[in-house]
Design a protein around this motif. Sequence first.
Motif, short mmCIF file in Angstrom:
data_model
loop_
_atom_site.label_atom_id
_atom_site.label_comp_id
_atom_site.label_asym_id
_atom_site.label_seq_id
_atom_site.Cartn_x
_atom_site.Cartn_y
_atom_site.Cartn_z
N LEU A 156 6.42 1.67 -12.38
CA LEU A 156 5.75 2.40 -11.30
C LEU A 156 4.24 2.19 -11.34
CD1 LEU A 156 7.83 5.69 -11.33
CD2 LEU A 156 7.80 3.95 -9.53
N GLN A 157 3.68 2.08 -12.53
CA GLN A 157 2.24 1.81 -12.64
C GLN A 157 1.91 0.45 -12.02
OE1 GLN A 157 -0.20 3.66 -13.29
NE2 GLN A 157 0.42 5.24 -14.73
N GLN A 158 2.78 -0.53 -12.23
CA GLN A 158 2.55 -1.85 -11.64
C GLN A 158 2.58 -1.77 -10.11
OE1 GLN A 158 5.57 -3.79 -14.20
NE2 GLN A 158 4.03 -5.40 -14.39
N VAL A 159 3.50 -0.98 -9.58
CA VAL A 159 3.57 -0.81 -8.12
C VAL A 159 2.32 -0.08 -7.65
CG1 VAL A 159 4.85 0.20 -6.20
CG2 VAL A 159 6.09 -0.85 -8.10
N THR A 162 0.83 -1.21 0.00
CA THR A 162 0.00 0.00 0.00
C THR A 162 0.86 1.26 0.00
OG1 THR A 162 -1.77 -1.18 1.16
CG2 THR A 162 -1.83 1.23 1.23
N THR A 163 1.82 1.33 0.90
CA THR A 163 2.69 2.51 0.95
C THR A 163 3.54 2.60 -0.31
OG1 THR A 163 2.75 2.32 3.36
CG2 THR A 163 4.37 3.78 2.33
N ALA A 164 4.01 1.47 -0.81
CA ALA A 164 4.77 1.48 -2.06
C ALA A 164 3.91 2.02 -3.20
CB ALA A 164 5.27 0.07 -2.38
N GLY A 165 2.65 1.66 -3.22
CA GLY A 165 1.73 2.17 -4.24
C GLY A 165 1.58 3.68 -4.16
N HIS A 166 1.51 4.22 -2.95
CA HIS A 166 1.41 5.68 -2.78
C HIS A 166 2.69 6.38 -3.25
CE1 HIS A 166 -2.46 5.50 -0.83
NE2 HIS A 166 -2.00 4.72 0.13
N VAL A 167 3.83 5.82 -2.90
CA VAL A 167 5.10 6.42 -3.32
C VAL A 167 5.23 6.36 -4.84
CG1 VAL A 167 7.62 6.19 -3.20
CG2 VAL A 167 6.25 5.96 -1.12
N ALA A 168 4.85 5.25 -5.44
CA ALA A 168 4.90 5.13 -6.90
C ALA A 168 4.00 6.17 -7.55
CB ALA A 168 4.49 3.72 -7.32
N HIS A 169 2.82 6.35 -7.01
CA HIS A 169 1.88 7.34 -7.56
C HIS A 169 2.49 8.74 -7.52
CE1 HIS A 169 -1.92 9.28 -8.48
NE2 HIS A 169 -1.69 10.08 -7.45
N LYS A 170 3.11 9.10 -6.40
CA LYS A 170 3.72 10.43 -6.27
C LYS A 170 4.92 10.59 -7.20
CE LYS A 170 4.67 10.73 -1.92
NZ LYS A 170 4.94 11.08 -0.52
#
Length: 114
Positions: A74-77, A49-57
Amino acid sequence: MTNAIRENLDSLLGALGVKDAVESLVFALPLVTERKNALGQLLQAGDWTTAGHVAHKTLSSVRMYGSDQLEVLLQQVRQQDIAVISTAEFQATLEGEFSMVIHTLESWLSEHPL
């Protein structure tokens, strides 16, 4: 890939001028390195979840550099494709792509001193 990034950086130079382009990239470079390190740690820890937020940013700045491969990773993350992002192979590919982008940015900046 490096050529595509360099072309995007040169386009940025044309749009902003040398001073503003260089200042923007000098400001962004530590952030890219920080995000690379954070994502590596979060993925190894299984904090999807946190990795997904960092990737989005991170996605918007990666688009500025023009690394299509890093954007895909990054989209995959961001989408938390756990079957893929949990693998050592994926994490090594992400690390390598980030490192290539960082190296290209550093090289480009060394060619465009203020």
